[in-house]
Write an enzyme that holds these catalytic residues in place. Structure first.
Site, mmCIF file in Angstrom:
data_model
loop_
_atom_site.group_PDB
_atom_site.id
_atom_site.type_symbol
_atom_site.label_atom_id
_atom_site.label_comp_id
_atom_site.label_asym_id
_atom_site.label_seq_id
_atom_site.Cartn_x
_atom_site.Cartn_y
_atom_site.Cartn_z
ATOM 1 N N HIS A 100 0.703 -1.126 0.117
ATOM 2 C CA HIS A 100 0.107 -0.071 0.032
ATOM 3 C C HIS A 100 0.863 1.214 -0.151
ATOM 4 O O HIS A 100 1.840 1.079 0.739
ATOM 5 C CB HIS A 100 -0.650 -0.124 1.384
ATOM 6 C CG HIS A 100 -2.099 0.968 0.953
ATOM 7 N ND1 HIS A 100 -1.926 2.339 1.026
ATOM 8 C CD2 HIS A 100 -3.252 0.774 0.640
ATOM 9 C CE1 HIS A 100 -3.211 2.961 1.170
ATOM 10 N NE2 HIS A 100 -4.056 1.836 0.765
ATOM 11 N N ASP A 158 -7.918 -5.476 -0.005
ATOM 12 C CA ASP A 158 -8.541 -6.487 -0.882
ATOM 13 C C ASP A 158 -7.857 -7.758 -0.744
ATOM 14 O O ASP A 158 -8.621 -8.661 -1.384
ATOM 15 C CB ASP A 158 -7.757 -5.950 -2.393
ATOM 16 C CG ASP A 158 -8.517 -4.487 -2.529
ATOM 17 O OD1 ASP A 158 -9.688 -4.376 -2.309
ATOM 18 O OD2 ASP A 158 -7.663 -3.582 -3.318
HETATM 19 N N1 CMC Z 1 3.984 -7.573 -4.781
HETATM 20 C C1 CMC Z 1 5.418 -7.487 -4.983
HETATM 21 N N2 CMC Z 1 6.044 -6.538 -4.871
HETATM 22 C C2 CMC Z 1 5.571 -5.220 -4.631
HETATM 23 C C3 CMC Z 1 3.957 -5.123 -4.338
HETATM 24 C C4 CMC Z 1 3.331 -6.630 -4.561
HETATM 25 N N3 CMC Z 1 2.041 -6.499 -4.238
HETATM 26 N N4 CMC Z 1 3.660 -4.050 -3.912
HETATM 27 C C5 CMC Z 1 4.951 -3.108 -4.031
HETATM 28 N N5 CMC Z 1 5.981 -3.926 -4.395
HETATM 29 C C6 CMC Z 1 7.253 -3.624 -4.280
HETATM 30 C C7 CMC Z 1 7.494 -2.822 -5.470
HETATM 31 O O1 CMC Z 1 8.237 -3.585 -6.682
HETATM 32 C C8 CMC Z 1 8.863 -2.164 -5.205
HETATM 33 O O2 CMC Z 1 9.929 -2.820 -5.129
HETATM 34 P P1 CMC Z 1 11.284 -2.298 -5.511
HETATM 35 O O3 CMC Z 1 11.686 -0.999 -4.193
HETATM 36 O O4 CMC Z 1 12.296 -3.227 -5.334
HETATM 37 O O5 CMC Z 1 11.100 -1.279 -6.792
HETATM 38 C C9 CMC Z 1 8.442 -1.754 -3.561
HETATM 39 O O6 CMC Z 1 7.803 -2.708 -3.107
HETATM 40 C C10 CMC Z 1 7.520 -0.395 -3.533
HETATM 41 O O7 CMC Z 1 6.655 -0.503 -4.366
HETATM 42 P P2 CMC Z 1 5.885 0.780 -5.127
HETATM 43 O O8 CMC Z 1 5.335 0.431 -6.273
HETATM 44 O O9 CMC Z 1 6.887 1.849 -5.139
HETATM 45 O O10 CMC Z 1 4.600 1.344 -3.987
HETATM 46 P P3 CMC Z 1 3.295 2.173 -4.427
HETATM 47 O O11 CMC Z 1 3.264 2.937 -3.211
HETATM 48 O O12 CMC Z 1 3.723 2.998 -5.685
HETATM 49 O O13 CMC Z 1 2.327 1.217 -4.968
HETATM 50 C C11 CMC Z 1 0.397 -0.424 -4.544
HETATM 51 C C12 CMC Z 1 1.449 0.738 -4.042
HETATM 52 C C13 CMC Z 1 -0.889 -0.786 -3.836
HETATM 53 C C14 CMC Z 1 -0.003 0.002 -6.047
HETATM 54 C C15 CMC Z 1 1.604 -1.570 -4.861
HETATM 55 O O14 CMC Z 1 1.865 -2.282 -3.406
HETATM 56 C C16 CMC Z 1 0.708 -2.808 -5.434
HETATM 57 O O15 CMC Z 1 1.130 -2.681 -6.953
HETATM 58 N N6 CMC Z 1 -0.064 -3.837 -4.833
HETATM 59 C C17 CMC Z 1 -0.856 -4.927 -5.469
HETATM 60 C C18 CMC Z 1 -2.000 -4.197 -6.133
HETATM 61 C C19 CMC Z 1 -2.967 -3.955 -4.732
HETATM 62 O O16 CMC Z 1 -3.245 -5.086 -3.949
HETATM 63 N N7 CMC Z 1 -3.743 -2.896 -5.011
HETATM 64 C C20 CMC Z 1 -4.761 -2.591 -3.740
HETATM 65 C C21 CMC Z 1 -4.335 -1.290 -3.070
HETATM 66 S S1 CMC Z 1 -5.169 -1.353 -1.476
HETATM 67 C C22 CMC Z 1 -6.819 -0.796 -2.110
HETATM 68 C C23 CMC Z 1 -7.085 0.600 -2.521
HETATM 69 O O17 CMC Z 1 -7.341 1.426 -1.610
HETATM 70 O O18 CMC Z 1 -6.478 0.897 -3.508
#
Ligand code: CMC
Length: 432
Positions: free
Chosen positions: A309, A366
């Site tokens: 998140h 989720d």
């Molecule tokens: N699985 C594997 N790696 C992950 C995941 C995941 N679910 N989420 C983040 N990471 C890694 C990402 O690859 C990055 O790694 P590195 O630093 O090596 O590049 C690190 O963690 C930080 O991730 P980020 O993409 O910079 O984080 P963000 O804040 O931009 O994204 C997120 C947040 C929710 C989009 C992301 O965690 C994700 O894609 N999760 C899976 C989709 C999901 O479950 N979404 C629902 C969110 S909660 C409901 C809502 O309110 O929307």
């Protein structure tokens, strides 16, 4: 209560000095006010994804991502889920305080009075192709409401309270009608003698020839699920609702855009993808480790759905509630859902894995909600629609707040242009 100015700060750039104020919110979070930055220095900020950008001051929802706290209008989400019905929380978000018994009764009556959609709108459903995604239908239907209730387009005259009530009531009806269309059954109309969640379950699962009994455990579960989704401050869809509204677009158009944003798999669409992921593990060989390795592989775009998140860097408080709820509902149905066992194993292994630990990746809302929706009989492609029904009061509260905020301006970020410098158009017959 307003933002309080707590100190002065200075930005030094190009031998110039910009005096800025530092503000503090009621829960202690601080922000540096850079509104004069471009005007006085010519610089803009670069912040893809708005990770460090406060786009507004808001009284609606507070999140402490480090401590795993979520409060609507000061009330803890777990407290609300324990003691309130969804309509009370909707009222709280929109009006700022919980309703008393009389206000709740009045509000519930209004919701019932406005639960029908215009008969002609029912026609729309029959013209969608069979496998249309219900989120596409939902978004289109919501923006269509502005044509059926055109008097509401006039920002000055519209009775916003009525528009809002209509929307909350009708979204639920639209959602249930789209489900009925997808299974080829006639729509079941809303009933005035049923409460909000019962009414929805009745529209979903009864038919003109069959009255389906409504299980109170399921109604309670639905109430709680909608409550934990009801708002989440400046997330992607709420920001979209505010942005579209900031251009002067009406509430229906703004919410319709928010529904589209929510549909994305990184946002609310994740709940559908979580179940599809769990089903894939189940149908293949039940090997959770393989999936975890795939999620950790930097060369793979795959992510563990329902994990991670932007704001929560500890356990998402909504996921805690959803997990307990899911176990309770599964126990009440006396069924054993193998996907729950897979989800529990996946969570345990991911939380013990250094990759997820180092990045503070925990289950988000989720991860467990889809399993509960399944027990309620809601099909997988409707999960994000359920999220939208829950989130609607939050979107509305954010939109109303934006409208009243004297600091609010049309949303219009800047960019750093990295394209070609000025060049001349070569006549077409001279181009290579
Ligand atoms: N699985 C594997 N790696 C992950 C995941 C995941 N679910 N989420 C983040 N990471 C890694 C990402 O690859 C990055 O790694 P590195 O630093 O090596 O590049 C690190 O963690 C930080 O991730 P980020 O993409 O910079 O984080 P963000 O804040 O931009 O994204 C997120 C947040 C929710 C989009 C992301 O965690 C994700 O894609 N999760 C899976 C989709 C999901 O479950 N979404 C629902 C969110 S909660 C409901 C809502 O309110 O929307």
């Amino acid at each position: 209560m307003k933002m309080e100015k707590i100190e002065n700060a200075e930005i030094h750039v190009d031998n110039r000095k910009l005096a800025c104020s530092v503000y503090r919110g009621t829960e202690g979070e601080r922000a540096i006010d850079i509104r004069k930055l471009r005007k006085e220095t010519g610089l803009i900020t670069y912040d893809p994804g708005f990770v460090n950008t406060g786009s507004c001051a808001s009284k609606v929802t507070f999140i402490d991502g480090e401590k795993g706290i979520l409060r609507y209008r000061g009330y803890d989400v777990a407290d609300l889920a324990e003691k309130c019905e969804f309509v009370e929380v909707a009222y709280l978000l929109i009006h700022g305080s919980l309703p008393n018994a009389e206000q709740k009764a009045h509000y519930s009556r209004l919701l019932n009075e406005h639960s029908m959609i215009h008969e002609d709108m029912k026609e729309f459903f029959s013209h969608y192709p069979e496998h249309s995604h219900p989120m596409a239908i939902l978004s289109a239907m919501v923006v269509s409401l502005s044509s059926f209730y055109p008097e509401l387009n006039d920002g000055d005259k519209e009775d916003l309270a009525m528009t809002v009530t209509r929307m909350i009531s009708k979204l639920r009806t639209i959602a249930a009608f789209s489900y009925k269309k997808s299974i080829g059954e006639p729509a079941v109309y809303p009933r005035h003698d049923l409460r909000y969640c019962e009414n929805f379950l009745n529209m979903m699962f009864s038919s003109p020839v069959r009255k389906e009994p409504i299980d109170p455990v399921m109604t309670e579960a639905l109430n709680k699920l909608l409550i934990i989704h009801a708002d989440h401050e400046q997330n992607c869809s709420a920001s979209v609702v505010r942005s579209v509204g900031s251009a002067g677009a009406n509430l229906y158009a703004s919410i319709s855009a928010g529904i589209c944003a929510l549909w994305g798999p990184l946002h609310g669409g994740a709940n559908q993808h979580v179940i599809e992921m769990l089903e894939e593990i189940y149908q293949e060989d039940g090997d959770v480790d393989k999936l975890i390795e795939r999620a950790k592989n930097p060369r793979s775009p795959f992510r563990l759905m329902g994990f991670g998140h932007r704001v929560y860097k500890s356990y998402d408080p909504r996921a805690k509630i959803a997990k307990e709820l899911c176990k309770k509902v599964i126990a009440a149905t006396n069924k054993n859902d193998p996907l729950l066992d897979i989800a529990l194993e996946l969570e345990e292994k991911a939380l013990a894995d250094p990759y997820f630990q180092e990045r503070n990746l925990y289950p988000n809302v989720d991860f467990y909600t889809g399993l509960t929706y399944r027990e309620l009989g809601i099909p997988t492609n409707m999960f994000t629609v359920m999220f939208a029904i829950g989130r609607l009061p939050g979107w509305i509260a954010q939109w109303l707040e934006m409208k009243k905020d004297p600091d609010s301006r049309i949303s219009r970020p800047r960019q750093i242009y990295t394209g070609p410098n000025a060049r001349r158009v070569v006549p077409i017959n001279e181009r290579k």
